[in-house]
Design a protein around this motif. Structure first.
Motif, PDB file in Angstrom:
ATOM      1  N   ALA A  46       0.684  -1.171  -0.134  1.00  0.00           N
ATOM      2  CA  ALA A  46       0.120   0.036   0.039  1.00  0.00           C
ATOM      3  C   ALA A  46       0.943   1.144   0.064  1.00  0.00           C
ATOM      4  CB  ALA A  46      -1.054  -0.132   1.201  1.00  0.00           C
ATOM      5  N   VAL A  47       1.765   1.001   0.706  1.00  0.00           N
ATOM      6  CA  VAL A  47       2.899   2.224   0.810  1.00  0.00           C
ATOM      7  C   VAL A  47       3.474   2.652  -0.769  1.00  0.00           C
ATOM      8  CG1 VAL A  47       5.105   3.360   1.730  1.00  0.00           C
ATOM      9  CG2 VAL A  47       3.332   2.109   3.207  1.00  0.00           C
ATOM     10  N   GLU A  48       4.004   1.689  -1.285  1.00  0.00           N
ATOM     11  CA  GLU A  48       4.484   1.508  -2.605  1.00  0.00           C
ATOM     12  C   GLU A  48       3.710   2.202  -3.600  1.00  0.00           C
ATOM     13  OE1 GLU A  48       7.482  -2.271  -2.788  1.00  0.00           O
ATOM     14  OE2 GLU A  48       5.456  -2.537  -3.019  1.00  0.00           O
ATOM     15  N   GLU A  49       2.259   1.795  -3.620  1.00  0.00           N
ATOM     16  CA  GLU A  49       1.155   2.476  -4.461  1.00  0.00           C
ATOM     17  C   GLU A  49       1.020   3.830  -4.320  1.00  0.00           C
ATOM     18  OE1 GLU A  49      -2.057  -0.254  -3.801  1.00  0.00           O
ATOM     19  OE2 GLU A  49      -1.199  -1.986  -4.700  1.00  0.00           O
ATOM     20  N   PHE A  50       0.970   4.133  -2.798  1.00  0.00           N
ATOM     21  CA  PHE A  50       0.798   5.477  -2.373  1.00  0.00           C
ATOM     22  C   PHE A  50       2.151   6.625  -2.959  1.00  0.00           C
ATOM     23  CE2 PHE A  50       1.393   9.197   0.437  1.00  0.00           C
ATOM     24  CZ  PHE A  50       0.128   9.860   0.552  1.00  0.00           C
ATOM     25  N   ALA A  51       3.326   5.979  -2.799  1.00  0.00           N
ATOM     26  CA  ALA A  51       4.264   6.808  -3.347  1.00  0.00           C
ATOM     27  C   ALA A  51       4.309   6.718  -4.735  1.00  0.00           C
ATOM     28  CB  ALA A  51       5.766   5.806  -2.894  1.00  0.00           C
ATOM     29  N   ALA A  52       4.075   5.704  -5.373  1.00  0.00           N
ATOM     30  CA  ALA A  52       3.964   5.553  -6.974  1.00  0.00           C
ATOM     31  C   ALA A  52       2.989   6.750  -7.463  1.00  0.00           C
ATOM     32  CB  ALA A  52       3.759   4.632  -7.554  1.00  0.00           C
ATOM     33  N   THR A  53       1.849   6.934  -6.804  1.00  0.00           N
ATOM     34  CA  THR A  53       0.688   7.829  -7.282  1.00  0.00           C
ATOM     35  C   THR A  53       1.070   8.975  -7.205  1.00  0.00           C
ATOM     36  OG1 THR A  53      -0.817   6.024  -6.734  1.00  0.00           O
ATOM     37  CG2 THR A  53      -1.775   8.123  -6.693  1.00  0.00           C
ATOM     38  N   HIS A  54       1.961   9.437  -6.072  1.00  0.00           N
ATOM     39  CA  HIS A  54       2.406  10.800  -5.719  1.00  0.00           C
ATOM     40  C   HIS A  54       3.617  11.260  -5.922  1.00  0.00           C
ATOM     41  CE1 HIS A  54      -1.909  11.304  -3.960  1.00  0.00           C
ATOM     42  NE2 HIS A  54      -1.494  10.072  -3.265  1.00  0.00           N
ATOM     43  N   GLY A  55       4.283  10.288  -6.670  1.00  0.00           N
ATOM     44  CA  GLY A  55       5.788  10.727  -7.109  1.00  0.00           C
ATOM     45  C   GLY A  55       6.779  10.757  -5.935  1.00  0.00           C
ATOM     46  N   LEU A  56       6.595   9.955  -4.853  1.00  0.00           N
ATOM     47  CA  LEU A  56       7.476  10.292  -3.680  1.00  0.00           C
ATOM     48  C   LEU A  56       8.401   8.967  -3.786  1.00  0.00           C
ATOM     49  CD1 LEU A  56       4.477  10.785  -1.438  1.00  0.00           C
ATOM     50  CD2 LEU A  56       6.057  12.496  -2.307  1.00  0.00           C
ATOM     51  N   VAL A  68       6.935   6.967   3.726  1.00  0.00           N
ATOM     52  CA  VAL A  68       7.092   8.211   2.767  1.00  0.00           C
ATOM     53  C   VAL A  68       6.563   9.275   3.737  1.00  0.00           C
ATOM     54  CG1 VAL A  68       6.844   7.020   0.318  1.00  0.00           C
ATOM     55  CG2 VAL A  68       4.925   7.938   1.590  1.00  0.00           C
ATOM     56  N   ASP A  69       7.270  10.399   3.418  1.00  0.00           N
ATOM     57  CA  ASP A  69       7.028  11.553   4.222  1.00  0.00           C
ATOM     58  C   ASP A  69       6.634  12.741   3.172  1.00  0.00           C
ATOM     59  OD1 ASP A  69       7.272  10.798   6.857  1.00  0.00           O
ATOM     60  OD2 ASP A  69       9.458  11.091   6.607  1.00  0.00           O
ATOM     61  N   LEU A  70       5.587  13.234   3.458  1.00  0.00           N
ATOM     62  CA  LEU A  70       5.120  14.523   2.651  1.00  0.00           C
ATOM     63  C   LEU A  70       5.388  15.624   3.488  1.00  0.00           C
ATOM     64  CD1 LEU A  70       2.137  12.769   1.481  1.00  0.00           C
ATOM     65  CD2 LEU A  70       3.470  14.438  -0.137  1.00  0.00           C
ATOM     66  N   ARG A  71       6.014  16.760   3.412  1.00  0.00           N
ATOM     67  CA  ARG A  71       6.444  17.820   4.000  1.00  0.00           C
ATOM     68  C   ARG A  71       5.561  19.258   3.771  1.00  0.00           C
ATOM     69  NH1 ARG A  71       9.734  15.447   7.113  1.00  0.00           N
ATOM     70  NH2 ARG A  71      11.543  14.343   6.282  1.00  0.00           N
ATOM     71  N   PHE A  72       4.981  19.752   4.731  1.00  0.00           N
ATOM     72  CA  PHE A  72       4.600  21.084   4.492  1.00  0.00           C
ATOM     73  C   PHE A  72       4.658  21.899   5.670  1.00  0.00           C
ATOM     74  CE2 PHE A  72       1.554  17.568   3.400  1.00  0.00           C
ATOM     75  CZ  PHE A  72       1.187  17.735   2.024  1.00  0.00           C
ATOM     76  N   GLY A  73       5.725  22.701   5.265  1.00  0.00           N
ATOM     77  CA  GLY A  73       6.556  23.655   6.247  1.00  0.00           C
ATOM     78  C   GLY A  73       7.071  22.862   7.399  1.00  0.00           C
ATOM     79  N   CYS A  74       6.724  22.982   8.658  1.00  0.00           N
ATOM     80  CA  CYS A  74       7.202  22.291   9.857  1.00  0.00           C
ATOM     81  C   CYS A  74       6.346  20.859   9.988  1.00  0.00           C
ATOM     82  CB  CYS A  74       7.428  22.829  11.272  1.00  0.00           C
ATOM     83  SG  CYS A  74       5.887  23.238  11.649  1.00  0.00           S
ATOM     84  N   ILE A  75       5.406  20.592   9.086  1.00  0.00           N
ATOM     85  CA  ILE A  75       4.463  19.564   9.549  1.00  0.00           C
ATOM     86  C   ILE A  75       4.856  18.469   8.399  1.00  0.00           C
ATOM     87  CG2 ILE A  75       2.279  18.849   9.297  1.00  0.00           C
ATOM     88  CD1 ILE A  75       1.159  21.352  10.372  1.00  0.00           C
TER      89      ILE A  75
END
Length: 188
Positions: A46-56, A68-75
């Protein structure tokens, strides 16, 4: 009525915006100490699919678990999964139990379980599935291909071994398959 996943998603996003507005309007209030938002996907697939979908890019820990981590400022929006979630939980629960035991001057030891005989140890006779009248004791039935192993549960009325020449009753084993003692006479 349970809200749909789309309703839940909309409510969550609205709540985040309201929280951000409220924090902005109240500068005297501290922000949460953990700046991560966690999204457990449970499996690495599921993580691999999420990363592939969002280019992470996926990070893998020493146990093979992916995140995988998505960063929004300090969050950080932290999305993670496991090689084997059940095993991960088992290890975590054991670690927690051992820590509790240590803090209470206790030791965890394996439970002693009375050994139960395996099915093979409980076999008392063998039946020929193509010749229903043939019932063989362990001595005469073990090792024959195609014979169906039986336990005492399969023979509530018992039975006797039919190995030998049915035309000559003195040449038939006749052993009671539910009694383990050897018999005298008959086919051996």
């Amino acid at each position: 009525m349970k809200p749909s996943s789309q309703d839940r998603r909309s409510e969550y996003i609205t709540g985040l915006r309201e929280l951000a507005d409220w924090l902005e309007q109240h500068p005297d209030v501290a922000v949460p100490s953990d700046e991560r938002m966690l999204l457990p996907l449970l499996t690495n697939t599921a993580v691999e699919e999420f990363a592939a979908t969002h280019g992470l890019t996926i990070e893998t820990d020493s146990d093979g678990n992916m995140a995988v981590d998505l960063r929004f400022g300090c969050i950080t929006y932290h999305v993670y999964g496991y090689v084997d979630f059940a095993e991960h939980r088992k290890k975590g629960e054991e670690k927690q139990a051992r820590a509790w035991a240590d803090s209470n001057d206790m030791v965890i030891q394996p439970r002693e379980v009375a050994s139960t005989p395996s099915h093979a140890d409980r076999v008392v006779a063998y039946r020929n599935p193509w010749r229903p009248g043939v019932l063989l004791c362990r001595e005469h039935g073990e090792g024959w291909a195609g014979m169906e192993p039986l336990t005492s549960d399969d023979l509530p009325d018992g039975g006797t071994c039919t190995h030998g020449d049915p035309a000559d009753p003195s040449d038939v084993c006749g052993r009671d398959v539910l009694i383990d003692a050897p018999q005298t006479g008959g086919a051996r």
